[in-house]
Motif scaffolding. Structure first.
Motif, PDB file in Angstrom:
ATOM      1  N   PRO A  85       0.745  -1.078   0.162  1.00 29.30           N
ATOM      2  CA  PRO A  85      -0.005   0.164   0.022  1.00 29.30           C
ATOM      3  C   PRO A  85       0.745   1.186  -0.141  1.00 29.30           C
ATOM      4  O   PRO A  85       0.251   2.414   0.159  1.00 29.30           O
ATOM      5  N   LEU A  86       2.145   1.120  -0.081  1.00 29.86           N
ATOM      6  CA  LEU A  86       3.028   2.287   0.043  1.00 29.86           C
ATOM      7  C   LEU A  86       2.893   3.089  -1.445  1.00 29.86           C
ATOM      8  O   LEU A  86       3.077   2.514  -2.411  1.00 29.86           O
ATOM      9  N   ALA A  87       2.848   4.522  -1.241  1.00 28.42           N
ATOM     10  CA  ALA A  87       2.928   5.326  -2.337  1.00 28.42           C
ATOM     11  C   ALA A  87       4.308   5.239  -3.074  1.00 28.42           C
ATOM     12  O   ALA A  87       4.155   5.362  -4.223  1.00 28.42           O
ATOM     13  N   CYS A  88       5.365   5.008  -2.373  1.00 29.41           N
ATOM     14  CA  CYS A  88       6.603   4.854  -3.036  1.00 29.41           C
ATOM     15  C   CYS A  88       6.658   3.646  -4.157  1.00 29.41           C
ATOM     16  O   CYS A  88       7.531   3.480  -4.756  1.00 29.41           O
ATOM     17  N   ASN A  89       5.673   2.579  -3.976  1.00 26.77           N
ATOM     18  CA  ASN A  89       5.486   1.569  -4.515  1.00 26.77           C
ATOM     19  C   ASN A  89       4.424   1.412  -5.708  1.00 26.77           C
ATOM     20  O   ASN A  89       4.246   0.311  -6.215  1.00 26.77           O
ATOM     21  N   ALA A  90       3.888   2.379  -5.793  1.00 21.07           N
ATOM     22  CA  ALA A  90       2.662   2.677  -6.524  1.00 21.07           C
ATOM     23  C   ALA A  90       2.677   2.422  -7.984  1.00 21.07           C
ATOM     24  O   ALA A  90       1.844   2.034  -8.626  1.00 21.07           O
ATOM     25  N   HIS A  91       4.091   2.631  -8.665  1.00 21.30           N
ATOM     26  CA  HIS A  91       4.314   2.246  -9.876  1.00 21.30           C
ATOM     27  C   HIS A  91       4.435   0.818 -10.287  1.00 21.30           C
ATOM     28  O   HIS A  91       4.781   0.363 -11.208  1.00 21.30           O
ATOM     29  N   VAL A  92       4.320  -0.002  -9.187  1.00 18.73           N
ATOM     30  CA  VAL A  92       4.414  -1.367  -9.508  1.00 18.73           C
ATOM     31  C   VAL A  92       3.275  -2.204  -9.399  1.00 18.73           C
ATOM     32  O   VAL A  92       2.263  -2.060  -8.493  1.00 18.73           O
ATOM     33  N   ARG A  93       2.812  -3.282 -10.121  1.00 21.98           N
ATOM     34  CA  ARG A  93       1.848  -4.250  -9.879  1.00 21.98           C
ATOM     35  C   ARG A  93       2.557  -5.695  -9.915  1.00 21.98           C
ATOM     36  O   ARG A  93       3.509  -5.983 -10.412  1.00 21.98           O
TER      37      ARG A  93
END
Length: 177
Positions: A85-93
């Motif tokens: 749920p981290l914003a810094c990881n939002a570019h990954v699925r």
């Protein structure tokens, strides 16, 4: 239907709440020591869809067959979610589940679902996609490599399954055009 069933068409769509029973049946029928780290499901079965496994997390492959070219049935699914749920990881699925019915195997359903998941991840704004696969799951690993995934890490002996230690293989790829 046999494994030699000819599929006339395969389409991919988002899962619907009404798919729950069919998805649960598919998930139970495809359980295998090749990919499962949890015990074989036993009745009474838990719901397939719940607050952690929402319909919008799944893409469903529907197929028309030679025996019923006018109708379709669920041939497979893939689950695509943010890994954290981290914003810094939002570019990954992350792909957290892929299943293809026995009668639909060998007809490109898994590859179709994998490509649809990559397209959906891009649509959601992701520029990277990852997954985890058991080290002894050679067919799945070959599919992922053929679709541009590379091994990015190995957790050696991460699972003890059926008397043997099994690696957890981390794979990923860029979604850049």
């Amino acid at each position: 239907m046999s494994a030699t069933t000819t599929l006339h068409s395969v389409s991919v769509r988002p899962a619907l709440p009404a798919d729950e029973e069919a998805l649960g049946e598919l998930d139970r029928s495809t359980w295998s020591t090749l990919h499962a780290v949890v015990p074989r499901p036993r009745p009474p079965y838990d719901p397939f869809l719940d607050e952690r496994h929402r319909p919008e997390d799944f893409l469903v492959a529907e197929a028309a067959t030679e025996t019923d070219p006018g109708g379709t049935r669920i041939a497979g699914y893939i689950r695509l979610v943010p890994p954290t749920p981290l914003a810094c990881n939002a570019h990954v699925r992350q792909i957290q589940g892929l299943a293809v019915a026995a009668w639909a195997r060998g007809a490109g359903v898994g590859r179709t679902l994998l490509r649809a998941a990559c397209a959906e991840a891009r649509r959601q704004g992701a520029n990277r996609i990852t997954l985890r696969v058991l080290g002894h799951n050679t067919p799945a690993r070959a599919l992922y490599v053929s679709e541009g995934f590379a091994v990015e890490g190995v957790l050696s002996g991460e699972f003890f399954l059926h008397g043997s230690y099994v690696d957890d293989v981390l794979m990923g790829r860029s979604l850049a055009p």
